[in-house]
Design an enzyme around this catalytic site. Sequence first.
Site, mmCIF file in Angstrom:
data_model
loop_
_atom_site.group_PDB
_atom_site.id
_atom_site.type_symbol
_atom_site.label_atom_id
_atom_site.label_comp_id
_atom_site.label_asym_id
_atom_site.label_seq_id
_atom_site.Cartn_x
_atom_site.Cartn_y
_atom_site.Cartn_z
ATOM 1 N N PRO A 292 -3.018 3.248 18.354
ATOM 2 C CA PRO A 292 -2.995 2.717 16.985
ATOM 3 C C PRO A 292 -3.109 3.784 15.892
ATOM 4 C CG PRO A 292 -5.016 2.040 18.134
ATOM 5 C CD PRO A 292 -4.207 2.851 19.097
ATOM 6 N N TYR B 203 5.586 7.937 8.355
ATOM 7 C CA TYR B 203 4.449 7.013 8.226
ATOM 8 C C TYR B 203 4.939 5.590 7.971
ATOM 9 C CZ TYR B 203 -0.422 5.943 6.838
ATOM 10 O OH TYR B 203 -1.692 5.452 6.760
ATOM 11 N N TYR C 118 -8.636 8.565 6.070
ATOM 12 C CA TYR C 118 -8.852 9.203 7.359
ATOM 13 C C TYR C 118 -9.876 10.316 7.142
ATOM 14 C CZ TYR C 118 -4.296 7.027 8.350
ATOM 15 O OH TYR C 118 -3.255 6.143 8.505
ATOM 16 N N HIS D 49 0.842 -1.197 0.000
ATOM 17 C CA HIS D 49 0.000 0.000 0.000
ATOM 18 C C HIS D 49 0.872 1.240 0.000
ATOM 19 C CE1 HIS D 49 -4.380 -0.764 0.739
ATOM 20 N NE2 HIS D 49 -3.887 -1.971 0.615
ATOM 21 N N LYS E 101 1.874 1.742 14.579
ATOM 22 C CA LYS E 101 3.285 1.455 14.879
ATOM 23 C C LYS E 101 3.475 0.292 15.856
ATOM 24 C CE LYS E 101 5.089 5.048 12.686
ATOM 25 N NZ LYS E 101 5.479 4.797 11.306
HETATM 26 P P1 RFL Z 1 0.373 -8.775 22.238
HETATM 27 O O1 RFL Z 1 0.109 -9.038 20.823
HETATM 28 O O2 RFL Z 1 -0.681 -8.129 23.059
HETATM 29 O O3 RFL Z 1 0.763 -10.174 22.906
HETATM 30 C C1 RFL Z 1 0.924 -10.303 24.313
HETATM 31 C C2 RFL Z 1 0.529 -11.714 24.671
HETATM 32 O O4 RFL Z 1 0.786 -11.927 26.071
HETATM 33 C C3 RFL Z 1 -0.258 -12.744 26.588
HETATM 34 N N1 RFL Z 1 -0.270 -12.560 28.060
HETATM 35 C C4 RFL Z 1 0.126 -13.505 28.944
HETATM 36 N N2 RFL Z 1 0.593 -14.750 28.771
HETATM 37 C C5 RFL Z 1 0.911 -15.467 29.871
HETATM 38 N N3 RFL Z 1 0.772 -14.986 31.148
HETATM 39 C C6 RFL Z 1 0.328 -13.736 31.363
HETATM 40 N N4 RFL Z 1 0.236 -13.255 32.616
HETATM 41 C C7 RFL Z 1 -0.021 -12.934 30.216
HETATM 42 N N5 RFL Z 1 -0.507 -11.673 30.073
HETATM 43 C C8 RFL Z 1 -0.654 -11.465 28.752
HETATM 44 C C9 RFL Z 1 -1.492 -12.241 25.879
HETATM 45 O O5 RFL Z 1 -2.533 -13.214 25.875
HETATM 46 C C10 RFL Z 1 -0.955 -11.975 24.471
HETATM 47 O O6 RFL Z 1 -1.115 -13.071 23.600
HETATM 48 O O7 RFL Z 1 1.710 -7.899 22.457
HETATM 49 P P2 RFL Z 1 3.040 -7.754 21.535
HETATM 50 O O8 RFL Z 1 3.594 -9.085 21.149
HETATM 51 O O9 RFL Z 1 3.883 -6.806 22.274
HETATM 52 O O10 RFL Z 1 2.519 -7.106 20.179
HETATM 53 C C11 RFL Z 1 1.986 -5.797 20.169
HETATM 54 C C12 RFL Z 1 0.917 -5.676 19.080
HETATM 55 O O11 RFL Z 1 -0.018 -6.713 19.221
HETATM 56 C C13 RFL Z 1 0.211 -4.317 19.147
HETATM 57 O O12 RFL Z 1 1.151 -3.290 19.371
HETATM 58 C C14 RFL Z 1 -0.535 -3.987 17.837
HETATM 59 O O13 RFL Z 1 -1.600 -4.865 17.623
HETATM 60 C C15 RFL Z 1 -1.041 -2.545 17.895
HETATM 61 N N6 RFL Z 1 -1.913 -2.221 16.731
HETATM 62 C C16 RFL Z 1 -1.348 -1.960 15.493
HETATM 63 N N7 RFL Z 1 0.010 -1.984 15.329
HETATM 64 C C17 RFL Z 1 0.566 -1.782 14.092
HETATM 65 O O14 RFL Z 1 1.805 -1.817 13.970
HETATM 66 N N8 RFL Z 1 -0.220 -1.558 12.976
HETATM 67 C C18 RFL Z 1 -1.600 -1.513 13.058
HETATM 68 O O15 RFL Z 1 -2.264 -1.347 12.019
HETATM 69 C C19 RFL Z 1 -2.207 -1.687 14.365
HETATM 70 N N9 RFL Z 1 -3.553 -1.675 14.506
HETATM 71 C C20 RFL Z 1 -3.296 -2.240 16.885
HETATM 72 C C21 RFL Z 1 -4.111 -1.946 15.748
HETATM 73 C C22 RFL Z 1 -3.913 -2.509 18.116
HETATM 74 C C23 RFL Z 1 -5.284 -2.508 18.244
HETATM 75 N N10 RFL Z 1 -5.848 -2.782 19.506
HETATM 76 C C24 RFL Z 1 -6.704 -3.869 19.745
HETATM 77 C C25 RFL Z 1 -5.301 -2.089 20.659
HETATM 78 C C26 RFL Z 1 -5.486 -1.948 15.870
HETATM 79 C C27 RFL Z 1 -6.097 -2.201 17.107
HETATM 80 C C28 RFL Z 1 -7.592 -2.162 17.195
#
Ligand code: RFL
Length: 392
Positions: A294, A389, A202, A72, A298
Amino acid sequence: QRTQVVIVGAGPAGLVLGNMLRAAGIDCVIVERQARAYVEQRGRAGFLAPASVRVLEEHGLASGLLAKGQSHGTCAFRGEHGQFELNYGELGQRQVLTVYPQQFLVTDLIAEFLGRGGDIRFGTTVTGMHGIDGDSPSVDCLGPDEDTYRLTGEYVAGCDGQRGAALRALPAGAATSFRRHHGVTWLALLAQAPPSMEAVTYAVHERGFAGHMARTATVTRFYLQVPRGEDPEAWTDARVWEELRTRMRTEEFGPLREGPILERTTVDLNSAVSVPMRYGRLFLAGDAASLISPSAAKGANLAVMTARTLAAALTDALVGGDERGLAGYSEACLPRIWHAQEFSHWMINLLHGPVGDGEDAVFLRRLQHARLMSLRDMRSHQDHFAENYVGI
Ligand code: RFL
């Protein structure tokens, strides 16, 4: 039970780290609270920066994303000014983003980790940590059958997000958590509908922000700014589409491709940065180290960047006996984290004006409009935007 590195959390951070450690011949166990099916279906991020794609590719973790991800290079801004597009793939460093839903990446990373002989304990919660300031830190595990045991390693990696066990295990004063609540809440929606337009769009509207982001050929992400504390279930499909039509100004720009809403959750736009990102032999990566709103997509990219940096440092320490990388881990990551936080914060201000008719709100909305016009009209501003970006 003993291993070399205990990794808490099987999100992008924990799985990238685990895969890189396995490739270096290091023993590790990933402990994940949720079931495998749950993490393989959890739809979140979608946009990966070129730097993340490169890191994944260099480590043999990108076959799915290279085969199925989509490039994209354009985003669009709508508002009372009309619409303008920024072809960021032709601006700044002339780089594009790759759209590959996070749950697909997580699914690939789990399969690869298991293929590399990795050990993941799904359905197992880390309930506490011990001795993280000593030589053999350990974590208490509560397994799927209510079985409890202790896992001891040489190092522990906290990749379990902001509400995980790692941050809770930090003693008072061990790290400073710099936080900001941006005062904005998004209703995050996944619709069973093809993208309505090619570009990420946006929409700035006096009723609040709306966003459109492609995910796959049949699923599209939408966002609606809503008041804090809103119940997502109060947003029926009909109400969602009506509000999206208004804020996306479909009368002016053409209809949206509508379909059933598959998922609706609210996300408060919050930021947090832990300084330093370690305490003793516990190291933080991904959202545990730095939560980012979000708004600029990033979070998953910072997860890849921190996991990769930590993997290299742990490999130097465990294979080469060289702890300099671990000593410099925070300093290596924090400037990039703050840079991403700054851009994300700037995006929040670009996309959200205060709602209401108060004097301040009206004034700030005029500033928001001026900022958008500068982005529409100034090449230097566009180049700056494009670099940030797609950069990390
Ligand atoms: P995660 O993916 O939250 O994984 C953490 C894992 O730890 C587990 N956990 C435990 N396990 C054992 N014992 C415990 N006590 C535990 N406590 C927690 C959880 O079950 C989970 O599986 O963290 P990680 O690996 O640091 O990754 C971070 C990303 O997931 C996050 O930053 C992104 O999803 C943010 N985000 C986006 N990031 C982008 O780069 N591009 C995007 O387009 C984007 N869109 C988004 C997003 C986050 C969103 N939400 C839901 C906040 C869109 C949304 C809606």
